[in-house]
Scaffold this active site. Structure first.
Site, short mmCIF file in Angstrom:
data_model
loop_
_atom_site.label_atom_id
_atom_site.label_comp_id
_atom_site.label_asym_id
_atom_site.label_seq_id
_atom_site.Cartn_x
_atom_site.Cartn_y
_atom_site.Cartn_z
N PHE A 35 -15.26 -116.35 -16.01
CA PHE A 35 -16.90 -117.77 -15.69
C PHE A 35 -17.64 -117.79 -14.91
O PHE A 35 -18.52 -117.22 -14.42
CB PHE A 35 -16.36 -118.38 -16.58
CG PHE A 35 -17.19 -119.20 -17.49
CD1 PHE A 35 -18.13 -118.96 -18.42
CD2 PHE A 35 -17.68 -120.80 -17.28
CE1 PHE A 35 -19.14 -119.69 -18.80
CE2 PHE A 35 -17.76 -121.77 -18.11
CZ PHE A 35 -18.67 -121.20 -18.95
N SER A 117 -21.25 -100.25 -16.33
CA SER A 117 -20.90 -101.74 -16.64
C SER A 117 -21.14 -102.37 -17.51
O SER A 117 -21.90 -101.21 -17.76
CB SER A 117 -21.04 -102.88 -15.31
OG SER A 117 -20.39 -103.47 -16.04
N GLU A 151 -16.16 -103.94 -31.18
CA GLU A 151 -15.00 -103.29 -30.21
C GLU A 151 -14.18 -104.61 -29.71
O GLU A 151 -15.12 -105.54 -29.57
CB GLU A 151 -14.27 -102.67 -29.33
CG GLU A 151 -14.65 -100.90 -29.88
CD GLU A 151 -15.35 -99.57 -29.30
OE1 GLU A 151 -15.66 -100.31 -28.21
OE2 GLU A 151 -15.94 -98.58 -29.42
N LYS A 153 -12.97 -106.31 -25.87
CA LYS A 153 -13.30 -105.94 -25.01
C LYS A 153 -11.76 -106.07 -24.73
O LYS A 153 -11.50 -107.78 -23.69
CB LYS A 153 -13.75 -106.90 -24.21
CG LYS A 153 -14.72 -106.80 -22.54
CD LYS A 153 -15.61 -107.49 -22.76
CE LYS A 153 -16.31 -106.70 -20.75
NZ LYS A 153 -15.43 -107.18 -20.04
N ASP A 155 -8.97 -106.93 -21.43
CA ASP A 155 -8.74 -107.25 -20.33
C ASP A 155 -7.75 -106.43 -18.89
O ASP A 155 -6.63 -107.06 -18.25
CB ASP A 155 -8.79 -108.10 -20.21
CG ASP A 155 -9.21 -109.01 -18.58
OD1 ASP A 155 -10.14 -108.84 -17.68
OD2 ASP A 155 -8.88 -110.90 -18.57
N GLU A 238 -9.07 -98.19 -21.31
CA GLU A 238 -9.00 -99.59 -20.56
C GLU A 238 -7.49 -99.15 -19.81
O GLU A 238 -6.49 -99.52 -21.40
CB GLU A 238 -9.47 -100.15 -21.02
CG GLU A 238 -9.84 -101.92 -20.30
CD GLU A 238 -11.01 -102.36 -19.54
OE1 GLU A 238 -11.63 -100.86 -19.85
OE2 GLU A 238 -11.01 -103.09 -18.57
N TYR A 290 -12.39 -96.26 -25.76
CA TYR A 290 -13.22 -96.49 -25.94
C TYR A 290 -14.39 -95.89 -26.19
O TYR A 290 -15.46 -95.88 -26.61
CB TYR A 290 -12.97 -98.03 -26.37
CG TYR A 290 -13.46 -98.25 -24.79
CD1 TYR A 290 -13.91 -97.64 -23.97
CD2 TYR A 290 -11.69 -99.35 -24.08
CE1 TYR A 290 -14.69 -98.75 -22.39
CE2 TYR A 290 -12.64 -99.72 -22.81
CZ TYR A 290 -13.40 -99.15 -21.73
OH TYR A 290 -13.62 -99.56 -20.43
N LYS A 377 -18.34 -112.52 -24.10
CA LYS A 377 -17.62 -112.93 -23.58
C LYS A 377 -17.10 -114.20 -24.23
O LYS A 377 -17.19 -115.14 -24.42
CB LYS A 377 -17.89 -112.89 -21.47
CG LYS A 377 -17.70 -111.41 -21.51
CD LYS A 377 -18.32 -111.58 -19.75
CE LYS A 377 -16.64 -111.91 -19.06
NZ LYS A 377 -16.33 -111.21 -18.35
N CYS A 471 3.19 -138.01 5.26
CA CYS A 471 3.77 -136.68 5.03
C CYS A 471 5.24 -136.72 4.21
O CYS A 471 6.36 -137.32 4.59
CB CYS A 471 3.97 -135.83 5.74
SG CYS A 471 5.22 -134.52 5.39
N CYS A 474 8.70 -135.45 6.16
CA CYS A 474 8.93 -135.65 7.02
C CYS A 474 7.90 -137.54 7.38
O CYS A 474 8.78 -137.93 8.67
CB CYS A 474 8.35 -135.27 8.59
SG CYS A 474 6.65 -135.02 8.93
N CYS A 489 -0.38 -132.91 7.62
CA CYS A 489 0.96 -133.06 8.29
C CYS A 489 0.79 -132.84 9.31
O CYS A 489 0.89 -131.63 9.74
CB CYS A 489 2.52 -132.93 7.91
SG CYS A 489 3.54 -133.14 8.74
N CYS A 495 7.98 -130.76 11.23
CA CYS A 495 8.04 -131.12 9.56
C CYS A 495 9.50 -130.04 9.54
O CYS A 495 8.99 -129.16 9.13
CB CYS A 495 7.05 -130.82 8.89
SG CYS A 495 7.45 -131.66 7.66
S1 IVH Z 1 -17.83 -99.67 -23.20
C1 IVH Z 1 -21.18 -97.21 -20.72
N1 IVH Z 1 -15.81 -100.81 -24.60
O1 IVH Z 1 -15.70 -103.85 -19.78
C2 IVH Z 1 -19.57 -98.00 -21.66
N2 IVH Z 1 -15.72 -101.23 -22.50
O2 IVH Z 1 -16.92 -105.30 -18.56
C3 IVH Z 1 -18.73 -99.34 -21.03
N3 IVH Z 1 -13.83 -102.81 -21.27
O3 IVH Z 1 -16.26 -101.29 -17.82
C4 IVH Z 1 -18.15 -99.61 -21.34
N4 IVH Z 1 -12.61 -102.99 -22.93
O4 IVH Z 1 -13.92 -101.53 -17.93
C5 IVH Z 1 -16.10 -100.77 -23.65
N5 IVH Z 1 -14.43 -102.34 -25.85
C6 IVH Z 1 -14.63 -101.48 -24.75
C7 IVH Z 1 -14.35 -102.11 -23.02
C8 IVH Z 1 -15.02 -102.43 -22.23
C9 IVH Z 1 -13.14 -103.35 -21.91
C10 IVH Z 1 -14.62 -102.57 -19.78
C11 IVH Z 1 -14.45 -101.71 -19.19
C12 IVH Z 1 -15.76 -102.15 -18.79
C13 IVH Z 1 -15.76 -103.84 -18.36
C14 IVH Z 1 -17.51 -104.21 -18.41
#
Ligand code: IVH
Length: 732
Positions: A35, A117, A151, A153, A155, A238, A290, A377, A471, A474, A489, A495
């Protein structure tokens, strides 16, 4: 904002984000939350929009964070021992392995299609704007609305799999988006990733009873209805580590004296980069795929492609949903923001993708991400719990860290009992009282942080937490380091906590790698058997046998690891001393420059400042360390014990004077390590400089040589030569 201020802020944000990318992708050790990272990234994006004249091509807003070690110009490339494995295809045997140190060199391959990304937001309103952008970008036939696929996401860390002839051919990490590390051997040790795709026969056998994949009439799919996989295609997804495996791994690491991973994502990506693929199997990694890239198949929608992949035995999530409108998308998000907490693995958002592939194609990509997808997110989870007490821990450098003991609370998949309070300023800022109800967030670091106090819940028995003035171990009055906002300290050599901390550092894996844990040090110290680091080497079998639960075998193990530690090179010994601010890289640079402890301990401040990456603070700390006679005495004893106090290589051997009188600056990565290249230059009579100046004769530029060095060389008219050109000079 004034132009000059904007420029400064853009540079600052870019540098900061690059460092966070390095911590996250390469070291697997983030220091801020996702974040907090996204807030910095958003600020940079906005500033670059307002001041496009300062937006540069290599800005973090334009580039995919890279997991490739070499992208950070580090010199620790390891040679890759080829591990032949006759049962595997040739390409698989090429991703070799020799130790379990993550991040050593893997063979790299270019991605057939860049691995990008995703744009992201924490704001639901922005999803309506995303929908509007999509509708604007498409032809009239979609004006009624677009179908999205929502879908989870996951991690974890991204992976790209190529299947050829129905067999797993190659697995690449995202790398820098253009090329990735070949981690095929490791991926073969993840049970949910099939090495071979399923045939119709196996498929129909598997699904005959469970009613999956029925045809339109509810019957079993016939061989004609079965979709045959293409000869070659890619599928991306992932790799992640479920909470249970993560907890198991971290407690194992802690019991072995290794640093635990900060979170399941880092654990997954660290495990995927292990050099011993056999160890990967024990890590409990999972995978969800995915994104199918199979142009020959002419799939119409994303769902259709994923369903085909599922049919072939590939792990595809069954929690995705097709949504007919953006409102439905929002409903899915609201539902999963709650439901995800019950999942056995970490998710950090929802990915929203345009379902129709022809539409995806017409929307296309920006430099960094697809226009047809975005991520919503989830804000980091926060838990509210009671602060029971505060421990003030004394680190090996004397820094005092307040750590809160909490009433146990469930947070992002694990039970949290302790949280960091950082320093006294943070405690004052929060006006923290014992018995207060506090908000806890899991940050980038291992230990969660306290971010606030619910003052409406302040208890009548709440007492203001007072940071100690002496401390806790000590009793020495603490001193405050204004720059670091930390209390210390100053009794560094007296110490007990600091002394024990120094022993624990000395024996750790990356330092002397001695077979003992914290509990052993505690006992040895408390029984008066060790006071100075050098005392470790004087311990006898009889003394060791007096330790709780120590038998012949543990004593033999300890003594043999002590014996092998005598062979550790000088840079490790230097790192193991635990001089404040001297980490592994600094120790390496110092060892490379001074070559011996004698020369280093006699160095002046000016000489120290000559060394790569050494600034005022570090130089002062080194001078201070060697100014103490007791340190010099202990080093002499370590030397007597047989530890390496100088660089023990043939690098000092003189080979020729072909480079005599010439000063070289070396930048970038080469076929050999940068240190080895410097040694070669010195062996031929050349001198090494740390930065390009009027005194420099040549800049030897390798791959990814630093821009500023190149620019300075151009400005000063310094000749820039390649590794090959240097070789020609040596051969002439
Ligand atoms: S789609 C061009 N689907 O999140 C398509 N990514 O923050 C890009 N990730 O690089 C990816 N779950 O590593 C896609 N259901 C999902 C995902 C996903 C996790 C990751 C992936 C991507 C990153 C971006």
């Amino acid at each position: 904002m004034k132009k000059s201020e904007a420029k400064k802020r853009i540079i600052l944000l870019s540098n900061e984000l690059k460092l966070h990318n390095y911590n996250y992708y390469v070291l697997n050790n983030p220091v801020i939350t996702d974040f907090e990272y996204d807030i910095l990234m958003h600020e940079l994006q906005e500033l670059e929009k307002l001041f496009p004249e300062f937006a540069v091509a290599d800005s973090p807003t334009q580039q995919v964070g890279s997991d490739l070690f070499s992208d950070y110009n580090l010199t620790q490339k390891k040679s890759v021992a080829q591990k032949a494995n006759s049962t595997l295809p040739d390409n698989i045997a090429s991703a070799a392995a020799s130790s379990n140190t993550p991040q050593a060199a893997f063979v790299q391959y270019r991605h057939k299609y860049p691995m990008l990304s995703l744009g992201n937001t924490y704001d639901m309103e922005e999803l309506y704007a995303f929908n509007e952008r999509i509708l604007k970008g498409v032809s009239d036939e979609y004006s009624g609305g677009v179908t999205y696929n929502c879908e989870l996401k996951f991690d974890g860390t991204a992976i790209c799999l190529t299947y050829k002839g129905g067999k797993l051919f190659r697995a690449l990490t995202r790398g820098d988006g253009t090329s990735g590390d070949d981690v095929t051997l490791n991926v073969l040790n993840i049970p949910s990733i099939p090495k071979e795709l399923e045939s119709y026969a196996a498929f129909s056998e598997r699904n005959c009873n469970i009613g999956l994949f029925q045809n339109e009439n509810g019957g079993k799919l016939s061989a004609q209805e079965w979709i045959q996989w293409p000869d070659e295609f890619e599928i991306r997804g992932e790799i992640y580590m479920p909470y249970a495996a993560f907890e198991r791994l971290n407690s194992q690491r802690e019991s072995e004296g290794e640093t635990p991973f900060a979170n399941p994502r880092n654990a997954a990506s660290g495990s995927l980069k292990l050099l011993d693929s056999n160890l990967v199997a024990e890590r409990g990694l999972e995978c969800t795929l995915y994104h199918v890239i199979a142009p020959d198949m002419n799939f119409k929608t994303h769902t259709e492609a994923l369903e085909a992949a599922r049919m072939w035995g590939l792990p595809v999530s069954d929690l995705s949903k097709e949504c007919e409108s953006i409102d439905e998308v929002i409903k899915y998000i609201v539902l999963w923001d709650i439901e995800r907490k019950k999942l056995p693995f970490a998710t950090d958002g929802i990915v929203i993708k345009v379902n129709r592939l022809s539409l995806q194609k017409s929307l296309g990509f920006t430099a960094k991400s697809p226009r047809w997808a975005t991520a919503y997110k989830f804000k980091p989870e926060v838990a509210l719990t009671k602060l029971v007490s505060i421990d003030y821990q004394v680190g090996r450098t004397g820094a005092i860290t307040p750590v809160a003991n909490l009433e146990p609370v469930q947070l992002s998949g694990t039970v949290v009992k302790r949280a960091s309070l950082h320093n006294s300023e943070q405690m004052d800022l929060l006006d923290i009282h014992i018995n207060d109800y506090v908000y806890v967030v899991k940050g980038g670091e291992i230990i969660p942080k306290i971010t606030g106090v619910d003052s409406s819940k302040r208890q009548p028995n709440a007492t203001k937490a007072a940071f100690p003035t002496v401390c806790p171990d000590c009793g020495t009055p603490l001193v405050k380091d204004a720059e670091e906002a930390k209390s210390f300290c100053p009794n560094s050599d007296g110490c007990p906590m600091q002394i024990k901390g120094k022993f624990i550092h000395f024996i750790s894996r990356k330092a002397m790698n001695i077979n003992a844990g914290e509990a052993t040090i505690e006992q040895l110290y408390n029984r008066g058997l060790i006071k100075n680091l050098s005392d470790l080497y004087l311990l006898t079998k009889e003394q060791l046998l007096t330790l709780d639960n120590w038998k012949e075998k543990s004593v033999a193990n300890f003594l043999s690891s002590l014996e092998s530690s005598r062979g550790n090179n000088f840079e490790r010994v230097l790192f193991a001393l635990g001089i404040r601010y001297v980490g592994e890289t600094t120790a390496k640079n110092l060892a490379g420059y001074f070559k011996s402890m004698d020369k280093l301990s006699a160095a002046t401040k000016d000489e120290l400042l000559e060394v790569e990456e050494i600034g005022e603070k570090l130089a002062d700390s080194i001078l201070d360390y060697f100014s103490k006679p007791e340190h010099l005495e202990m080093i002499a004893q370590l030397k007597d014990a047989g530890l390496q106090m100088e660089i023990n290589d043939t690098g000092n051997q003189f080979l020729s004077d072909k480079l005599k009188g010439k000063t070289f600056v070396v930048s970038g990565t080469f076929s050999i390590s940068r240190e080895d290249l410097k040694i070669t230059i010195e062996r031929h009579g050349g001198k090494i400089g740390s930065s390009v100046s009027g005194k420099t004769d040549y800049l030897v530029a390798g791959e990814k040589s630093g821009d500023s060095k190149m620019q300075k060389a151009a400005k000063l008219g310094v000749a820039v030569i390649s590794e090959e050109e240097l070789q020609v000079m040596l051969n002439s």
